[in-house]
Design a protein around this motif. Structure first.
Motif, PDB file in Angstrom:
ATOM      1  N   ILE A 170       3.863  -2.007   3.975  1.00 49.02           N
ATOM      2  CA  ILE A 170       3.512  -0.597   4.137  1.00 49.02           C
ATOM      3  C   ILE A 170       4.672   0.242   3.612  1.00 49.02           C
ATOM      4  O   ILE A 170       5.776   0.208   4.161  1.00 49.02           O
ATOM      5  N   MET A 171       4.407   0.968   2.541  1.00 48.67           N
ATOM      6  CA  MET A 171       5.440   1.837   1.980  1.00 48.67           C
ATOM      7  C   MET A 171       5.565   3.089   2.828  1.00 48.67           C
ATOM      8  O   MET A 171       4.588   3.806   3.060  1.00 48.67           O
ATOM      9  N   SER A 172       6.783   3.357   3.297  1.00 43.39           N
ATOM     10  CA  SER A 172       7.034   4.536   4.117  1.00 43.39           C
ATOM     11  C   SER A 172       7.761   5.619   3.314  1.00 43.39           C
ATOM     12  O   SER A 172       8.267   6.601   3.880  1.00 43.39           O
ATOM     13  N   VAL A 173       7.812   5.423   2.008  1.00 42.86           N
ATOM     14  CA  VAL A 173       8.208   6.444   1.037  1.00 42.86           C
ATOM     15  C   VAL A 173       7.329   6.198  -0.194  1.00 42.86           C
ATOM     16  O   VAL A 173       6.687   5.165  -0.308  1.00 42.86           O
ATOM     17  N   GLU A 174       7.317   7.138  -1.121  1.00 42.55           N
ATOM     18  CA  GLU A 174       6.606   6.909  -2.372  1.00 42.55           C
ATOM     19  C   GLU A 174       7.382   5.887  -3.194  1.00 42.55           C
ATOM     20  O   GLU A 174       8.601   6.009  -3.344  1.00 42.55           O
ATOM     21  N   PRO A 175       6.738   4.860  -3.703  1.00 45.03           N
ATOM     22  CA  PRO A 175       7.453   3.829  -4.455  1.00 45.03           C
ATOM     23  C   PRO A 175       8.050   4.362  -5.747  1.00 45.03           C
ATOM     24  O   PRO A 175       7.498   5.279  -6.359  1.00 45.03           O
ATOM     25  N   GLY A 176       9.207   3.812  -6.112  1.00 49.85           N
ATOM     26  CA  GLY A 176       9.802   4.164  -7.397  1.00 49.85           C
ATOM     27  C   GLY A 176      11.277   4.476  -7.362  1.00 49.85           C
ATOM     28  O   GLY A 176      11.982   4.249  -8.339  1.00 49.85           O
TER      29      GLY A 176
ATOM     30  N   ILE B 185       0.844  -1.191   0.000  1.00 52.48           N
ATOM     31  CA  ILE B 185       0.000   0.000   0.000  1.00 52.48           C
ATOM     32  C   ILE B 185       0.884   1.247   0.000  1.00 52.48           C
ATOM     33  O   ILE B 185       1.843   1.354   0.767  1.00 52.48           O
ATOM     34  N   LYS B 186       0.588   2.191  -0.889  1.00 50.96           N
ATOM     35  CA  LYS B 186       1.336   3.442  -0.983  1.00 50.96           C
ATOM     36  C   LYS B 186       1.030   4.335   0.229  1.00 50.96           C
ATOM     37  O   LYS B 186      -0.005   4.175   0.879  1.00 50.96           O
TER      38      LYS B 186
END
Length: 216
Positions: A136-142, A114-115
């Motif tokens: 759990i993404m703790s930064v924006e993915p990419g 999840i973003k």
């Protein structure tokens, strides 16, 4: 024990086999593979040939995080690469439950990610009851090397409270993880920490020290 997942996105690609070997003998370790398609996220990373090679060079469990627009395609094409955990983004599909069922045919562990700005309620009880891992993404993915988003603690705590209903759920956190926030992440409910820049930036002689520092 807390599982630590070094993100190979931050390793020395020109010496990837020696990088893999530097972790042999470590306990409770996964190798995290950030699979990006330059569509769901703007970056492009590991393709099939590289992941196939990695799978032949290490016995450490491989943890594949698919930041792609068509995760269903990768369920089929990665099934022979000895992937332990297959995680796809909840935002990439309208049929999460069907994809989970399909992935479970091939992978020991299946997760969803999840973003940071995605509503927590987007992950249904049906999904939570059938996944093994929630990323759990703790930064924006990419991209690697981003700063940790402080609001992530609240998101971890939200799902940690749901473990009474879903006791087999593992909470993984990815983005800006270091020894500075590892203890607070653990107390919030994280079971698995992904770290790239923090582990790899000073070279192989520090890898064991860095991994252990995330568990203290």
């Amino acid at each position: 024990m807390m599982i630590i997942s070094p993100s190979l996105l931050a390793c020395d690609f020109l010496n990837i086999e020696s990088e893999l070997n530097a972790f042999e003998g470590f306990e409770d370790l996964w190798f995290h593979l950030d699979i990006m398609d330059a569509h769901f996220v703007p970056n492009l990373t590991f393709g099939h040939p590289i992941v196939k090679l990695i799978s032949k060079k290490t016995k450490i469990p491989l943890d594949a995080h698919f930041m792609v627009s068509n995760p269903e395609f990768f369920i089929e094409t990665f099934k022979d690469f000895n992937i332990h955990n297959f995680t796809f983004h909840i935002e990439a599909t309208e049929n999460s439950f069907e994809l989970i069922k399909k992935a479970k045919k091939y992978y020991p562990s299946v997760g969803v990610s999840i973003k940071p700005k995605t509503p927590l309620e987007d992950i249904s009880s049906e999904v939570l009851a059938n996944i093994d891992l929630l990323l759990i993404m703790s930064v924006e993915p990419g991209f690697g090397g981003q700063a940790f988003i402080e609001e992530s603690y609240e998101r971890i705590e939200y799902f940690n409270k749901l473990k009474t209903q879903y006791p087999n759920l593992t909470i993984q956190v990815d983005g800006g993880v270091s020894n500075i926030n590892a203890d607070k992440l653990r107390k919030a409910g994280a079971d698995n920490l992904v770290a790239g820049s923090y582990i790899f930036k000073e070279g192989p002689t520090t890898y064991r020290e860095k991994v252990e520092s995330l568990r203290r």
